[in-house]
Design a protein around this motif. Structure first.
Motif, PDB file in Angstrom:
ATOM      1  N   LEU A 109       0.824  -1.208   0.000  1.00 51.99           N
ATOM      2  CA  LEU A 109       0.000   0.000   0.000  1.00 51.99           C
ATOM      3  C   LEU A 109       0.860   1.260   0.000  1.00 51.99           C
ATOM      4  O   LEU A 109       0.546   2.233  -0.692  1.00 51.99           O
ATOM      5  N   ALA A 110       1.934   1.260   0.761  1.00 47.92           N
ATOM      6  CA  ALA A 110       2.780   2.452   0.853  1.00 47.92           C
ATOM      7  C   ALA A 110       3.364   2.824  -0.508  1.00 47.92           C
ATOM      8  O   ALA A 110       3.490   4.011  -0.842  1.00 47.92           O
ATOM      9  N   GLU A 111       3.713   1.830  -1.305  1.00 51.37           N
ATOM     10  CA  GLU A 111       4.284   2.107  -2.610  1.00 51.37           C
ATOM     11  C   GLU A 111       3.230   2.664  -3.560  1.00 51.37           C
ATOM     12  O   GLU A 111       3.514   3.576  -4.356  1.00 51.37           O
ATOM     13  N   LYS A 112       2.020   2.143  -3.489  1.00 56.45           N
ATOM     14  CA  LYS A 112       0.938   2.688  -4.321  1.00 56.45           C
ATOM     15  C   LYS A 112       0.555   4.097  -3.844  1.00 56.45           C
ATOM     16  O   LYS A 112       0.298   4.996  -4.644  1.00 56.45           O
ATOM     17  N   ALA A 113       0.517   4.277  -2.516  1.00 53.72           N
ATOM     18  CA  ALA A 113       0.118   5.567  -1.954  1.00 53.72           C
ATOM     19  C   ALA A 113       1.096   6.678  -2.312  1.00 53.72           C
ATOM     20  O   ALA A 113       0.729   7.859  -2.296  1.00 53.72           O
ATOM     21  N   ALA A 114       2.327   6.322  -2.652  1.00 51.99           N
ATOM     22  CA  ALA A 114       3.300   7.337  -3.082  1.00 51.99           C
ATOM     23  C   ALA A 114       2.875   7.989  -4.390  1.00 51.99           C
ATOM     24  O   ALA A 114       3.376   9.062  -4.747  1.00 51.99           O
ATOM     25  N   LEU A 115       1.949   7.344  -5.101  1.00 50.55           N
ATOM     26  CA  LEU A 115       1.427   7.877  -6.364  1.00 50.55           C
ATOM     27  C   LEU A 115      -0.005   8.383  -6.202  1.00 50.55           C
ATOM     28  O   LEU A 115      -0.761   8.462  -7.158  1.00 50.55           O
ATOM     29  N   ALA A 116      -0.372   8.744  -4.977  1.00 51.74           N
ATOM     30  CA  ALA A 116      -1.745   9.139  -4.675  1.00 51.74           C
ATOM     31  C   ALA A 116      -2.121  10.451  -5.351  1.00 51.74           C
ATOM     32  O   ALA A 116      -1.267  11.296  -5.653  1.00 51.74           O
ATOM     33  N   GLN A 117      -3.408  10.608  -5.578  1.00 48.92           N
ATOM     34  CA  GLN A 117      -3.934  11.851  -6.128  1.00 48.92           C
ATOM     35  C   GLN A 117      -3.619  13.021  -5.190  1.00 48.92           C
ATOM     36  O   GLN A 117      -3.720  12.891  -3.964  1.00 48.92           O
ATOM     37  N   GLU A 118      -3.270  14.144  -5.781  1.00 48.83           N
ATOM     38  CA  GLU A 118      -3.099  15.360  -5.004  1.00 48.83           C
ATOM     39  C   GLU A 118      -4.436  16.077  -4.899  1.00 48.83           C
ATOM     40  O   GLU A 118      -5.324  15.870  -5.725  1.00 48.83           O
ATOM     41  N   PRO A 119      -4.629  16.920  -3.882  1.00 46.11           N
ATOM     42  CA  PRO A 119      -5.909  17.634  -3.742  1.00 46.11           C
ATOM     43  C   PRO A 119      -6.263  18.426  -4.999  1.00 46.11           C
ATOM     44  O   PRO A 119      -5.432  19.131  -5.556  1.00 46.11           O
TER      45      PRO A 119
END
Length: 376
Positions: A109-119
């Motif tokens: 999850l941490a690796e995917k979350a590094a590519l998370a949408q920005e506000p």
């Protein structure tokens, strides 16, 4: 036409990661926003199957062009969905895309979350069309990227894992864009348009969304969906079924028809933009994705539309002597309106023309998105 991508087109509110929730189901109780869904009364209809169009025959590579063109016209007018086979995309390109989608969602999850949408932005890992903290959420995660033209890409968000992801996505994106353009050209011929570019420009931009629906035991009570009922607010969508678990259903004749993808096929659906340009001759169709109680489901959707700087509106050659049913709107404003709305059935945001809005009562019934479009 300027190929620059406008910024701040819109985004989605942050929501819990569904894949993580599913992994910790023994510890958690699903939140009301995930489970408080009114069960649908519409039954699934197993006996119907969406039409199949052979792109090779349609391009006269194997003969039978007129017959296949008639099949495409019938599918667009009567179904809004079809499967395209013999589309010329190399099998290895398709299979590699499947492997990379599965590999991405298998990352920590941490690796995917590094590519998370920005506000305020739609690109990245997260959700889409969440505009209120009170709305019902879908049981799915997604990874959304602008892929065509290359100038629209935010390469900071393109994954480095699996290692072949970037090259694979670039190859797959180009192939699917080609297929979309060829289908739109054939539609233009069927519509009698002299300038095929009026339709083929609807494949000039592309976004790819990778979808992941974890299994959920509550799915059988129909209180949970992987994707809420909606029509696509784009021109043409090409869907690749990544995992063998089906889930896509389309609304037809008072029920939900499950789509069973053929091996090697892409599932194509007419979007709201094509309905607008054809003045309602080709109609977008409401569809949803259901969740499997025991198995995960993955898919990849490629959404196509015109470049920013253009407009959407009925084609003069299609309208001819009849009344135009839709207003024209800029691609940028249309995109902003789309991203500010939740998935909520078939709701084309530029349907009414000004001369159709005759009373205060009719104005009061319009959505905020529709009213905004009237300011153009």
């Amino acid at each position: 036409m300027d190929d620059a991508k406008p910024r701040h087109l819109g985004g989605s509110l942050p929501v819990p990661n569904v894949q993580d929730l599913a992994a910790r189901r023994d510890e958690l109780t699903l939140t009301p926003t995930l489970l408080d869904r009114v069960p649908t009364p519409l039954p699934a209809k197993e006996q119907e199957q969406i039409p199949v169009v052979d792109l090779g025959r349609l391009l006269d590579l194997a003969g039978g062009r007129e017959e296949e063109a008639a099949r495409l016209r019938w599918a667009c007018e009567n179904w809004g969905f079809f499967q395209v086979v013999n589309h010329g995309t190399p099998e290895e390109t398709v299979e590699e895309m499947k492997r990379n989608v599965m590999g991405f969602f298998a990352l920590p999850l941490a690796e995917k979350a590094a590519l998370a949408q920005e506000p305020g932005e739609i690109e990245g890992y997260g959700q889409a069309f969440v505009v209120s903290e009170e709305q019902t959420l879908d049981w799915a995660d997604m990874f959304f990227l602008l892929t065509q033209p290359p100038s629209y890409r935010d390469l900071r968000l393109w994954p480095s894992n699996p290692p072949t992801s970037k090259n694979c996505l670039e190859n797959y994106s180009a192939e699917v864009q080609r297929v979309a353009g060829e289908l739109l050209r054939a539609m233009a011929e069927n519509l009698g348009a002299r300038d095929h570019s009026d339709m083929t420009r609807l494949a000039a931009s592309q976004a790819v969304r990778m979808n992941y629906c974890p299994p959920c035991p509550e799915a059988h009570v129909d209180r949970l969906l992987g994707l809420s009922p909606h029509s696509d607010a784009v021109a043409l969508t090409l869907l690749l079924q990544v995992s063998p678990v089906p889930g896509l259903q389309i609304r037809r004749n008072g029920g939900w028809v499950p789509v069973m993808p053929l091996p090697g096929a892409l599932v194509v659906n007419v979007g709201d933009v094509v309905e607008v340009l054809t003045n309602g001759k080709y109609k977008s169709v409401e569809h949803r994705a259901v969740v499997n109680a025991r198995e995960q489901r993955m898919s990849t959707a490629a959404f196509h539309g015109a470049k920013f700087g253009g407009t959407y509106g009925p084609l003069k050659e299609v309208v001819k002597e009849e009344e135009a049913r839709y207003r024209s709107v800029s691609v940028e404003e249309y995109t902003k309106l789309m991203l500010s709305s939740k998935l909520d059935g078939k709701n084309i945001i530029i349907v009414p023309k000004v001369n159709e809005l005759k009373t205060e009562e009719s104005l009061a019934k319009l959505s905020v998105a529709t009213l905004a479009s009237l300011k153009q």
